[in-house]
Design an enzyme around this catalytic site. Sequence first.
Site, mmCIF file in Angstrom:
data_model
loop_
_atom_site.group_PDB
_atom_site.id
_atom_site.type_symbol
_atom_site.label_atom_id
_atom_site.label_comp_id
_atom_site.label_asym_id
_atom_site.label_seq_id
_atom_site.Cartn_x
_atom_site.Cartn_y
_atom_site.Cartn_z
ATOM 1 N N GLY A 278 -5.192 -5.721 -1.083
ATOM 2 C CA GLY A 278 -6.453 -5.899 -0.479
ATOM 3 C C GLY A 278 -6.158 -8.103 -0.854
ATOM 4 O O GLY A 278 -6.523 -8.443 0.378
ATOM 5 N N ASP B 58 -5.019 6.666 -0.371
ATOM 6 C CA ASP B 58 -6.376 6.164 -1.842
ATOM 7 C C ASP B 58 -6.401 8.140 -1.994
ATOM 8 O O ASP B 58 -6.595 8.413 -2.970
ATOM 9 C CB ASP B 58 -7.434 5.263 -2.373
ATOM 10 C CG ASP B 58 -7.105 4.216 -2.093
ATOM 11 O OD1 ASP B 58 -6.271 3.302 -2.271
ATOM 12 O OD2 ASP B 58 -8.724 3.504 -2.077
ATOM 13 N N THR C 65 0.785 -1.308 0.150
ATOM 14 C CA THR C 65 0.364 -0.256 -0.144
ATOM 15 C C THR C 65 0.975 1.209 0.164
ATOM 16 O O THR C 65 0.840 2.522 -0.375
ATOM 17 C CB THR C 65 -1.199 0.031 1.649
ATOM 18 O OG1 THR C 65 -1.845 -1.072 1.153
ATOM 19 C CG2 THR C 65 -1.844 1.042 1.426
ATOM 20 N N ASP D 199 -5.497 1.921 3.483
ATOM 21 C CA ASP D 199 -6.046 1.558 2.150
ATOM 22 C C ASP D 199 -6.308 3.075 1.900
ATOM 23 O O ASP D 199 -6.072 3.795 0.684
ATOM 24 C CB ASP D 199 -6.365 0.331 1.874
ATOM 25 C CG ASP D 199 -6.075 0.292 0.291
ATOM 26 O OD1 ASP D 199 -5.897 0.151 -0.952
ATOM 27 O OD2 ASP D 199 -7.536 0.052 -0.284
ATOM 28 N N ARG E 37 -6.164 -10.904 2.243
ATOM 29 C CA ARG E 37 -7.046 -11.878 2.042
ATOM 30 C C ARG E 37 -6.541 -13.402 2.671
ATOM 31 O O ARG E 37 -6.890 -14.311 3.080
ATOM 32 C CB ARG E 37 -8.152 -11.677 1.075
ATOM 33 C CG ARG E 37 -9.424 -10.678 1.151
ATOM 34 C CD ARG E 37 -10.104 -10.846 0.220
ATOM 35 N NE ARG E 37 -9.681 -10.230 -1.181
ATOM 36 C CZ ARG E 37 -9.539 -9.027 -1.646
ATOM 37 N NH1 ARG E 37 -10.191 -8.017 -1.242
ATOM 38 N NH2 ARG E 37 -9.215 -9.249 -2.702
#
Length: 218
Positions: A70, A91, A32, A87, A74
């Site tokens: 992401g 952004d 990120t 995140d 996961r």
Amino acid sequence: MLNKYARGFFTRVLTPFAAMLLRWGVSPDAVTLIGTAGSVAGALVFFPRGEFFWGTITITLFIFSDLVDGNMARQAGRSSKWGAFLDSSLDRVADAAIFGGLAMWYAGKGDNDILCAVSIFCLASGQVVSYTKARGESLGFPVNVSGLVERAERLVISLVAAGFAGLHKFGVPYIEWLLPVALWVVAVGSLVTVAQRMLTVRREAAELEAAGAAEGVE
């Protein structure tokens, strides 16, 4: 629409790459941070100089980190509220750098005060689009509307237009007009989206108050 269909496609494509990064010991948060830093650098190094093609290529390469981090979380079973917060926050930083870089170009060598103002409006309205949804949800409203122009649409429209506009330096005539048109489209679309979300929250608030009043009568 882009969030619904494009994100699913690229998530499947990037899954093996995400798995490889995990095997190398790279954390989702690191991806990120690197993705944001690369996007910001691409926007603020290339766009103010009018190098729209190479700026777009650089930003696009790094912006895929928004899907990779992401996916990694996961796969590793490490999805967390902190990761989602980081995140989303970064952004906003990347978006601001993109439209800020365009505003710097038009304020400088691009020499167009109107398009500079439109770029700044795109920057500000994009932040407000995100804020209206986040603030509405924090107050307990579902904010059950996507809106005309969300983040994915803003980025695709702006970056595709900027990339093609950059081909003007390679001798393609008249194509530089794509970027001003795209900025106006994003500005108007963002304004409509803000209005959609505000009206939705107003309606949901009225419905909640009416439901509460009805329960009080009973």
